[in-house]
Scaffold this motif. Structure first.
Motif, PDB file in Angstrom:
ATOM      1  N   GLN A 211      -2.871   7.621   7.340  1.00  0.00           N
ATOM      2  CA  GLN A 211      -2.667   8.157   8.691  1.00  0.00           C
ATOM      3  C   GLN A 211      -2.048   9.557   8.653  1.00  0.00           C
ATOM      4  O   GLN A 211      -2.487  10.465   9.347  1.00  0.00           O
ATOM      5  CB  GLN A 211      -1.770   7.217   9.496  1.00  0.00           C
ATOM      6  N   LYS A 212      -1.015   9.735   7.824  1.00  0.00           N
ATOM      7  CA  LYS A 212      -0.394  11.047   7.700  1.00  0.00           C
ATOM      8  C   LYS A 212      -1.353  12.053   7.082  1.00  0.00           C
ATOM      9  O   LYS A 212      -1.335  13.244   7.423  1.00  0.00           O
ATOM     10  CB  LYS A 212       0.880  10.952   6.859  1.00  0.00           C
ATOM     11  N   GLU A 213      -2.163  11.590   6.181  1.00  0.00           N
ATOM     12  CA  GLU A 213      -3.146  12.455   5.533  1.00  0.00           C
ATOM     13  C   GLU A 213      -4.118  13.027   6.561  1.00  0.00           C
ATOM     14  O   GLU A 213      -4.551  14.176   6.450  1.00  0.00           O
ATOM     15  CB  GLU A 213      -3.906  11.641   4.481  1.00  0.00           C
ATOM     16  N   ILE A 214      -4.449  12.227   7.564  1.00  0.00           N
ATOM     17  CA  ILE A 214      -5.394  12.663   8.591  1.00  0.00           C
ATOM     18  C   ILE A 214      -4.720  13.529   9.649  1.00  0.00           C
ATOM     19  O   ILE A 214      -5.262  14.551  10.082  1.00  0.00           O
ATOM     20  CB  ILE A 214      -6.065  11.439   9.256  1.00  0.00           C
ATOM     21  N   THR A 215      -3.514  13.129  10.073  1.00  0.00           N
ATOM     22  CA  THR A 215      -2.857  13.809  11.196  1.00  0.00           C
ATOM     23  C   THR A 215      -1.919  14.929  10.784  1.00  0.00           C
ATOM     24  O   THR A 215      -1.420  15.665  11.637  1.00  0.00           O
ATOM     25  CB  THR A 215      -2.063  12.786  12.019  1.00  0.00           C
ATOM     26  N   CYS A 216      -1.642  15.049   9.486  1.00  0.00           N
ATOM     27  CA  CYS A 216      -0.710  16.071   8.984  1.00  0.00           C
ATOM     28  C   CYS A 216       0.627  15.972   9.729  1.00  0.00           C
ATOM     29  O   CYS A 216       1.146  16.956  10.259  1.00  0.00           O
ATOM     30  CB  CYS A 216      -1.304  17.465   9.157  1.00  0.00           C
ATOM     31  N   SER A 217       1.183  14.773   9.779  1.00  0.00           N
ATOM     32  CA  SER A 217       2.409  14.523  10.545  1.00  0.00           C
ATOM     33  C   SER A 217       3.678  14.773   9.744  1.00  0.00           C
ATOM     34  O   SER A 217       4.760  14.344  10.133  1.00  0.00           O
ATOM     35  CB  SER A 217       2.396  13.085  11.072  1.00  0.00           C
ATOM     36  N   TRP A 218       3.563  15.443   8.594  1.00  0.00           N
ATOM     37  CA  TRP A 218       4.741  15.798   7.824  1.00  0.00           C
ATOM     38  C   TRP A 218       5.497  16.939   8.516  1.00  0.00           C
ATOM     39  O   TRP A 218       4.961  17.601   9.409  1.00  0.00           O
ATOM     40  CB  TRP A 218       4.346  16.237   6.413  1.00  0.00           C
TER      41      TRP A 218
END
Length: 285
Positions: A211-218
């Motif tokens: 999910q983070k990989e897709i949304t770049c939520s870092w």
């Protein structure tokens, strides 16, 4: 129970896979789920009157327009089907979020689908693959051997032989399940799958992403490390997010479109999803 409660880590042991199969897949196959099959016949055979519970997608609407009665197309299920579970063993499969890796998810999905195949009486083969390079294993007929084989496989290993020289592929009823993140290029993966399609094989792509990989939520400064080349690139996430999302959207669209044009079934799966929900959505829903 959420998927995060099931396991943590980059690799699943045969014991861990066995426990998860017992709690997730066996329950999935009971009751009304028992009719779930990995494949259906593709050759038209006959029509039968529609009955409540029949798959509405198989209703022959042309016949309905002629006689105003609902009829369902029936296709013969081919016998002696060979089901292939091919796991991407490239280093990028070691990517993980919140303790869950793509590789362990691929192990779990392959174990679940392999288990269903064995329950159906199909022949099962497990492969390690990197695009068109594949390492074939002997046919498996027992769940325990399936789990041991998955446990013994490791991503990021040595180069594999070419599929053309190692697979000995033939025409017939073959069902291929590829578990991969499609890096570096979906087109290169699909190019190898076209050869299988040309032989009449059915091909499914299980595209595993975070999910983070897709949304770049870092947030903040982030070091992107290539698990293939070990190169590191440090960026400020806020300033790079727009570019990242644009490239990610293009990548995901390319993956779906390339599969669609090649006649490959495309299933996108997130690391955060439970096994039960994925199986229900992709195999039943």
């Amino acid at each position: 129970m959420s998927f995060i409660d099931d396991w943590r880590g980059e690799h699943l042991s045969a014991k861990g896979l066995r426990l998860l199969l017992r709690s997730r897949v066996e329950g999935f196959l009971t009751g009304e789920h028992l009719a779930v099959r990995l494949h259906e016949g593709v050759e038209f055979e006959q029509l039968k009157p529609y009955q409540p519970g029949d798959d509405t997608r198989k209703i022959d609407w042309r016949v309905f327009l002629r006689n105003r009665k609902l009829w369902v197309r029936q296709s013969p299920l081919s016998l002696n089907t060979v089901v292939h579970c091919a796991l991407d063993v490239s280093a990028s499969m070691l990517y993980k979020e919140e303790g869950r890796s793509k590789w362990a998810y691929a192990q779990l999905l392959a174990a679940a689908i392999g288990y269903i195949a064995l329950q159906q009486g199909d022949t099962l083969k497990v492969w390690g693959c990197v695009e068109d390079r594949m390492q074939q294993n002997m046919p498996l007929f027992e769940v325990e051997r399936l789990l041991k084989q998955l446990e013994s496989m490791q991503p990021g290993g040595k180069q594999l032989p070419e599929i053309a020289t190692s697979a000995g592929l033939s025409k017939g009823r073959h069902l291929w399940m590829f578990f991969t993140d499609l890096y570096d290029s979906p087109r290169r993966w699909v190019a190898s799958w076209k050869r299988l399609r040309a032989l009449g094989h059915e091909v499914h792509c299980w595209h595993i992403m975070g999910q983070k990989e897709i949304t770049c939520s870092w947030k903040g400064m982030l070091a992107f490390k290539s698990l293939e080349t070990a190169k590191v690139k440090k960026v400020n996430v806020e300033s790079y997010r727009k570019t990242y999302l644009r490239k990610m959207e293009a990548f995901l669209n390319e993956a779906r479109q390339e599969c669609l044009h090649a006649g490959v079934h495309y299933h996108r799966v997130l690391l955060q999803e439970s096994l039960h929900s994925v199986l229900w959505r992709e195999l039943v829903g």
